[in-house]
Design a protein around this motif. Structure first.
Motif, short mmCIF file in Angstrom:
data_model
loop_
_atom_site.label_atom_id
_atom_site.label_comp_id
_atom_site.label_asym_id
_atom_site.label_seq_id
_atom_site.Cartn_x
_atom_site.Cartn_y
_atom_site.Cartn_z
N HIS A 1 14.16 -51.68 18.52
CA HIS A 1 12.99 -52.52 18.75
C HIS A 1 13.41 -53.98 18.63
N LEU A 2 14.05 -54.48 19.68
CA LEU A 2 14.46 -55.87 19.75
C LEU A 2 13.81 -56.50 20.97
N GLU A 3 13.44 -57.76 20.86
CA GLU A 3 12.74 -58.42 21.96
C GLU A 3 13.68 -58.68 23.12
N PHE B 1 3.85 -57.47 24.22
CA PHE B 1 3.47 -56.06 24.36
C PHE B 1 4.42 -55.12 23.63
N ASP B 2 5.36 -55.68 22.87
CA ASP B 2 6.33 -54.83 22.17
C ASP B 2 5.63 -53.90 21.18
N ALA B 3 4.64 -54.42 20.47
CA ALA B 3 3.94 -53.58 19.49
C ALA B 3 3.19 -52.44 20.18
N LEU B 4 2.60 -52.71 21.33
CA LEU B 4 1.90 -51.66 22.07
C LEU B 4 2.89 -50.62 22.58
N ARG B 5 4.03 -51.07 23.08
CA ARG B 5 5.03 -50.14 23.60
C ARG B 5 5.62 -49.29 22.49
N ALA B 6 5.69 -49.85 21.27
CA ALA B 6 6.27 -49.12 20.15
C ALA B 6 5.28 -48.18 19.48
N HIS B 7 3.99 -48.37 19.71
CA HIS B 7 2.97 -47.59 19.00
C HIS B 7 2.97 -46.15 19.52
#
Length: 492
Positions: free
Chosen positions: A232-234, A267-273
């Motif tokens: 999970h890296l930007e 949108f990283d948090a949404l993709r990781a959820h």
């Protein structure tokens, strides 16, 4: 104090330069070394606001986290934010100074190099080690003149270089040997070793190729990094690689992949959820049935608004809202939701005005002064803590602002929420990053029992995995020698 400087260059874009610099920063920090990341020139539409009130590439903000530092403009003194296929906004030490086309910027590089060397000097005076990230490839011979991003910088400061290549997409030996062949004699001499990235399979089958590479080039292979799934890296700039559909997803989010999309790390948090499926919808693709549509930030708001219309998004959004779906606009996407966007100075392109989508009683005028600030506060509903950052030229006015989406700690109000509660707009990037805000926004969008997710914690765990990979798979004795450290046990 004079820092040891080591540069990581890549055979291609997305070869793993950012990840390796991140890994080395954490590896050095674990050893008690005061280390800083550095990228002389970055071209990216994903940026972060620094502690000194400027902006740098997101990758350097992550590398700063790996080094245990707050982001600073010296970590990325030159940032280019493309606003067309041939031009970009030029940001020097965190501040926009000009919009230049490619040819004009090529001439400007002499000035840009001065800024690069000023930041380099400050960092080498303050830290024991500086890990530098190149840009693209040093073998782009058409860009060699006045280069400040790769070997031009390395030659100017006389630093060693590690060359990294991605094996996952094939051609790794051609990439390494071909890149080396296109360098000058002095540039080849400063390449101290190769790193191969994203390997999966039996390392024994790769060994004959590694032996050949060392014989052919006379350069050591310092190690082979495995393909690390689930990091999970930007992403620095390009949209993330597509994920497979999540089996347990209960909420679907659609994001139009605007031609000039900016800060898609929102949108990283949404993709990781684990309960959310977040899809980017590209040109020619039909907007899918979903629970939430998010209009992202844009470096060219009016041009991307025209693109949305050509792709049929206004009617898709109307249909989505009629069936009870929710809609969020972030930064440029928030501006698009108003009645009009005005650019009288031609900040983002040709001067003029564009009619907005009309979902909010709001008008936005782009101003020459860019708003750059970190911000914290709470959502107007649910009292959830929210944090993020603002990067925008727009000044928005209108009756919609009387129903703010957020109340910020500095007394300001941000964004708006519609009277029926279906539409939300905000200038705040990172709005999904805080666990409380993410849970509240997912409940608002229809996910009643949202699982907790700590994005910063996931990123920290990913940084640790990268540093573990350095320990396990790279020649740490050779790395220690490059950085002037005491010898360490080597895993390879």
């Amino acid at each position: 104090m004079t820092a040891r400087v080591v540069m990581v260059q890549g055979c291609t874009s997305d070869a793993g330069k950012s990840a390796l610099v991140t890994a080395l920063c954490r590896w050095l920090r674990r050893r008690g070394v005061a280390v800083a990341p550095f990228k002389p020139q970055n071209m990216a539409l994903n940026s972060a606001v620094t502690e000194d009130g400027g902006e740098i590439g997101r990758a350097q903000a992550v590398q700063a986290q790996a080094a245990g530092l707050a982001p600073h403009t010296d970590f990325n003194p030159i940032l280019l934010k493309p606003n067309s296929d041939t031009g970009a906004q030029v940001i020097v030490h965190g501040r926009a100074v000009a919009n230049l086309d490619a040819r004009d910027y090529h001439d400007y590089k002499r000035v840009a190099m001065e800024a690069v060397l000023v930041s380099h000097q400050r960092l080498t005076d303050l830290f024991e080690a500086v890990v530098v990230e190149g840009a693209g490839s040093p073998a782009e011979i058409n860009l060699r003149a006045n280069d400040i991003a790769n070997m031009g910088y390395a030659e100017a400061v006389d630093c060693p270089v590690l060359l990294i290549a991605d094996i996952d997409r094939g051609g790794v030996f051609a990439h390494l040997v071909g890149t080396l062949a296109l360098l000058s004699e002095s540039e080849r001499a400063r390449v101290k070793g190769f790193v191969i990235n994203r390997f999966r399979g039996d390392i024994g089958l790769l060994q004959p190729g590694l032996d050949w590479l060392q014989r052919e080039t006379g350069k050591p292979v310092l190690g082979v990094l495995p393909y690390l799934h689930g990091l999970h890296l930007e992403a620095e700039d390009a949209l993330p690689r597509a994920d497979e559909s999540k089996q347990g997803a209960r909420l679907r989010v659609a994001v139009p992949a605007l031609p000039r999309i900016s800060n898609h790390n929102d949108f990283d948090a949404l993709r990781a959820h684990p309960q959310v499926e977040c899809v980017f919808v590209g040109p020619g693709e039909t907007p899918p049935v979903c629970d939430l549509i998010v209009l992202p930030g844009s470096k060219s708001t009016r041009a991307d608004l025209d693109w949305l219309r050509r792709q049929g998004w206004p009617s898709a959004i109307s249909r989505h809202l009629r069936y009870g779906g929710k809609l969020i606009g972030i930064c440029g996407g928030w501006q698009m939701l108003g009645r009009a966007v005005h650019d009288p100075l031609g900040i983002e392109g040709e001067a003029g005005s564009s009619t907005g989508l009309g979902w909010f009683d709001l008008e936005t005028t782009l101003d020459a002064h860019k708003q750059l600030r970190n911000a914290r506060g709470r959502l107007a509903f649910g009292e959830a803590t929210v944090g993020g950052y603002e990067i925008h030229c727009g000044i928005s006015t209108g009756a919609a602002l009387e129903r703010p989406a957020m109340h910020l700690e500095d007394g300001r109000r941000d964004g708006a929420i519609s009277a029926d509660g279906q539409i939300l707009g905000t200038y705040l990037h990172g709005v999904f990053d805080e666990p409380q805000a993410l849970a509240a926004l997912l409940r608002w969008a229809g996910l009643e029992q949202a699982q907790a997710l700590d994005l910063r914690g996931l990123r920290e765990a990913s940084i640790e995995r990268l540093a573990d990979a350095v320990e396990a798979h790279l020649d740490t004795a050779a790395l220690a020698q490059l950085f002037g450290l005491e010898p360490v046990a080597c895993a390879v």
